[in-house]
Every structure is written in C-alpha cells, then in structure tokens.
Design a protein around this motif. Sequence first.
Motif, PDB file in Angstrom:
ATOM      1  N   LYS A 154       7.245 -18.774  13.452  1.00 28.10           N
ATOM      2  CA  LYS A 154       8.271 -17.844  13.547  1.00 28.10           C
ATOM      3  C   LYS A 154       9.522 -17.942  13.335  1.00 28.10           C
ATOM      4  O   LYS A 154       9.903 -17.480  12.155  1.00 28.10           O
ATOM      5  N   ARG A 155       9.646 -19.111  14.013  1.00 33.36           N
ATOM      6  CA  ARG A 155      10.944 -19.492  13.677  1.00 33.36           C
ATOM      7  C   ARG A 155      11.370 -19.916  12.239  1.00 33.36           C
ATOM      8  O   ARG A 155      12.255 -19.660  11.412  1.00 33.36           O
ATOM      9  N   MET A 156      10.768 -20.686  12.179  1.00 35.20           N
ATOM     10  CA  MET A 156      10.771 -21.694  10.986  1.00 35.20           C
ATOM     11  C   MET A 156      10.691 -21.097  10.023  1.00 35.20           C
ATOM     12  O   MET A 156      10.942 -21.220   8.670  1.00 35.20           O
ATOM     13  N   LEU A 157       9.763 -19.976   9.251  1.00 36.58           N
ATOM     14  CA  LEU A 157       9.367 -19.147   9.095  1.00 36.58           C
ATOM     15  C   LEU A 157      11.032 -18.198   8.279  1.00 36.58           C
ATOM     16  O   LEU A 157      11.153 -18.120   7.287  1.00 36.58           O
ATOM     17  N   LEU A 158      11.206 -17.641   9.144  1.00 42.39           N
ATOM     18  CA  LEU A 158      12.512 -17.027   9.424  1.00 42.39           C
ATOM     19  C   LEU A 158      13.673 -17.819   8.683  1.00 42.39           C
ATOM     20  O   LEU A 158      14.197 -17.890   7.445  1.00 42.39           O
ATOM     21  N   ALA A 159      13.664 -19.305   9.138  1.00 42.00           N
ATOM     22  CA  ALA A 159      14.691 -20.282   8.125  1.00 42.00           C
ATOM     23  C   ALA A 159      14.473 -20.704   7.122  1.00 42.00           C
ATOM     24  O   ALA A 159      15.055 -20.252   6.485  1.00 42.00           O
ATOM     25  N   VAL A 160      13.518 -20.808   6.794  1.00 43.51           N
ATOM     26  CA  VAL A 160      12.833 -20.678   5.619  1.00 43.51           C
ATOM     27  C   VAL A 160      13.204 -20.103   4.799  1.00 43.51           C
ATOM     28  O   VAL A 160      13.919 -19.812   3.205  1.00 43.51           O
ATOM     29  N   ALA A 161      12.933 -18.500   5.001  1.00 42.45           N
ATOM     30  CA  ALA A 161      13.144 -17.565   3.794  1.00 42.45           C
ATOM     31  C   ALA A 161      14.321 -17.696   3.657  1.00 42.45           C
ATOM     32  O   ALA A 161      14.932 -17.050   2.459  1.00 42.45           O
ATOM     33  N   VAL A 162      15.132 -17.199   4.825  1.00 47.64           N
ATOM     34  CA  VAL A 162      16.761 -16.911   4.889  1.00 47.64           C
ATOM     35  C   VAL A 162      17.283 -17.978   3.994  1.00 47.64           C
ATOM     36  O   VAL A 162      18.140 -17.988   2.958  1.00 47.64           O
ATOM     37  N   THR A 163      17.343 -19.506   4.337  1.00 50.00           N
ATOM     38  CA  THR A 163      17.787 -20.972   3.505  1.00 50.00           C
ATOM     39  C   THR A 163      17.050 -20.318   1.938  1.00 50.00           C
ATOM     40  O   THR A 163      18.152 -20.610   0.939  1.00 50.00           O
ATOM     41  N   THR A 164      15.853 -19.885   1.400  1.00 53.48           N
ATOM     42  CA  THR A 164      15.715 -19.920   0.444  1.00 53.48           C
ATOM     43  C   THR A 164      16.821 -18.507  -0.428  1.00 53.48           C
ATOM     44  O   THR A 164      17.236 -18.630  -1.448  1.00 53.48           O
ATOM     45  N   ALA A 165      16.791 -17.742   0.309  1.00 54.05           N
ATOM     46  CA  ALA A 165      17.352 -16.319  -0.166  1.00 54.05           C
ATOM     47  C   ALA A 165      18.756 -16.162  -0.719  1.00 54.05           C
ATOM     48  O   ALA A 165      18.725 -15.244  -1.173  1.00 54.05           O
ATOM     49  N   LEU A 166      19.872 -17.286   0.296  1.00 54.55           N
ATOM     50  CA  LEU A 166      20.751 -16.888   0.411  1.00 54.55           C
ATOM     51  C   LEU A 166      21.473 -17.247  -0.637  1.00 54.55           C
ATOM     52  O   LEU A 166      22.770 -16.548  -1.288  1.00 54.55           O
ATOM     53  N   PRO A 167      21.576 -18.181  -1.362  1.00 54.38           N
ATOM     54  CA  PRO A 167      21.730 -18.390  -2.930  1.00 54.38           C
ATOM     55  C   PRO A 167      21.381 -17.644  -4.099  1.00 54.38           C
ATOM     56  O   PRO A 167      22.227 -17.244  -4.813  1.00 54.38           O
ATOM     57  N   SER A 168      20.609 -16.751  -3.732  1.00 52.49           N
ATOM     58  CA  SER A 168      20.236 -15.965  -4.757  1.00 52.49           C
ATOM     59  C   SER A 168      20.769 -14.692  -4.429  1.00 52.49           C
ATOM     60  O   SER A 168      21.259 -14.426  -5.850  1.00 52.49           O
ATOM     61  N   CYS A 169      21.138 -14.468  -2.734  1.00 54.66           N
ATOM     62  CA  CYS A 169      21.996 -13.491  -3.083  1.00 54.66           C
ATOM     63  C   CYS A 169      23.702 -13.437  -3.609  1.00 54.66           C
ATOM     64  O   CYS A 169      23.053 -12.024  -4.152  1.00 54.66           O
ATOM     65  N   TYR A 170      23.940 -14.309  -3.424  1.00 54.91           N
ATOM     66  CA  TYR A 170      25.000 -14.488  -4.257  1.00 54.91           C
ATOM     67  C   TYR A 170      24.789 -14.263  -5.451  1.00 54.91           C
ATOM     68  O   TYR A 170      26.282 -13.696  -6.479  1.00 54.91           O
TER      69      TYR A 170
END
Length: 356
Positions: free
Chosen positions: A205-221
């Motif tokens: 679960k932590r790995m999934l959350l970390a990968v999702a957040v890391t991937t999505a953050l630049p797109s938010c910017y």
Amino acid sequence: ETVDSIRKGVEFKGANLWILIFAIFMASLGLNVNSTAVIIGAMLISPLMGPIMGAGLGLAVYDFALFKRALLNLAIATAISLCVSTLYFAVSPLHEAQSELLARTSPTLWDVLIALFGGLAGVIGMTRQEKSNVIPGVAIATALMPPVCTAGFGLATGQWEFVGGALYLYAINCVFIALATVLGLRALGLPPHAFPNVTVARHVKRMLLAVAVTTALPSCYLAWQLVVAEVYTRDAQRWVKREFHFPSTQVANLTIDPRNGKITVSLVGTPLSGLQLQVLQQRLAQDLQGSHLQVYQAGDNKVDVGGLKTHLFNELYQATQGALQQKESQLFKAQAALKTYENEQQQQQAIAAEIH
C-alpha cells in the motif's frame, strides 16, 4: 475468467509482438502526417494495455511473480516501441512537429484523471461476459502508443523536451491504469493468490501511494501553469478589447505570450500618438502587473504583416464558413419541403386511385 483474460494479455510473443510493431509504425505514421484516424486505429490494435493491467492484477491479488513478469514485458514492449518509432522518424523525410505530436508533450493533472477513470472503466469491462467497447474506448482515451512514438520522434530529431514530456505522459498512463486496476479488482473482492502478512500488505500500500503521488505531483504543477496561462490569456484579451476602443483605429491582430507576459497588438487605421501609447502602457501596468505591451501600427515600419495576413485570412475563412453553413441550412430546408410536396403528391394519387 477475469483473471485468465488479464493474464493472457501480459505475454508478448508471436502475434502480439508483431501487432505491437505494426501498431508502432501506424502510430508513427499518423503522428508524422497528423492523421487522427490513423492514430486512433493504432491505439485500438495496440497490445500495451495487457501488461499494465497484468501488473495491477499482480498487486491486487499479491501475485508478485505475475507483477514482475508484467513489468518486464512492459519494459520490453516500451523499449521495442522506442526503437521502432525512432528508426521510423530517423528515415522519414517529414521532421516538422505537427499538432498531434505537440499534444503529447505537456501532460497535466487532467491526463492523470483520464488514466485513472479510464483504468477503472477498463477493469469493469474486463469483468463482463458480454462483449463491449469498453477496452477499445479506454485504449483511445488513455493513448498509450502515441506518447511512446512521440518520444521516438524526439530521439530521432534530437529534441529532448519531446522525449521528456512524452515519456512522462506515458508513465502517467501506465501508473494510473495499473493503480485503477488494483483498486477495481480489490473492490470486486478477487481471492488473493497468496496470503501475505500485515507487513507485506502495508508495504504494498505504501509503495502504491508513493508511486502515485510521485507520478502525479509534476502534472499538478504543469496543470497549474496551464490554468495560470489560460487565465492570463483571457484577462489580456478582455483588456485589449476594453482599452483599444478607438473610432478610427482597429485591432488587426493580437498575440499573447503568457509565459513572458507580452501582449503584441497590430493596428490598422489612424495611428495612435505617443501619449496614447504611454497611457495604455500605464494602464496595463496597473491592470496586469508585469506585462509588456508591444504595438505595431502604420507609419512606424514595424507592422506585423504576417500576423495581419493570418488574422485577415482567419476572418475571411470564418465568414466563408458561416455563409456556407447558411446555404447548407437553406438547401436542407428546401429538400425537406420538396420531400413533403412529393409525399403529398403520392398521397393525392393514391386517394384518387382509391376513389376511382
């Protein structure tokens, strides 16, 4: 049946491998000649969705052997796609970046949402016995193949911004389709392949959350930058429409550069005086801080002839299209009236025959 269907799509061998190669060539051709229909066809036959959903299945049921195999096959398929597309664009005589190529270089938060909801729709489609167009629709919406081919174009032409932007869009699609697969299959309650302890489950679960957040953050910017640029463009257009309101002077062309805060206006008619231009600059500094106004007008030898031609051509094209649509509407009404008249004539003839 759902599990078996997803597992079959993980492997890349035989027909799947050849389909992948041909789909890459189709997508590259479509991007090269700016053909949306060809690109859609390549997305429909592309088998890239298989290993992505397979990776999601492996995490959902704790089948880590399947997860590793799916990731390996996805990496191999991606490498093949990059090599084939780079080879095509290296030998292609067309090296101009068309709109279909440019559309795959600036991913935003909306691409994350498209991949997430598309992946959820794909999971539901995989669980149905009846045939549907869900999977083809997901393949078109998420567009896995074009970003890889766009990266190949960047490699072949040495444009690294294309490579980075396209591969990032591809990573967004892969990560969030897989994440949607995990969420969907967990919600459906598929039995786990193995029964891991609490530590392993928490780690996943932590790995999934970390990968999702890391991937999505630049797109938010990037999405925020896009919104800021759109807002600035809208405010600049309103400002020009409000301030450049002169009886004998008209705006012939308007160019807005949101990144540098530059507004370029080409005028026709009576030239504005230096005092009027100075007042406009002061108002711009008050209304849109940090902006710079560049005015081209007759008499200063700096008229933007190219922009003026483009503006006049666009106005002529729009006027022509409007007149054409009006004529088509009139023709449609005339055809409808003629059909009604012919129906009435047939009815009258039938009534006359019946009376006789």
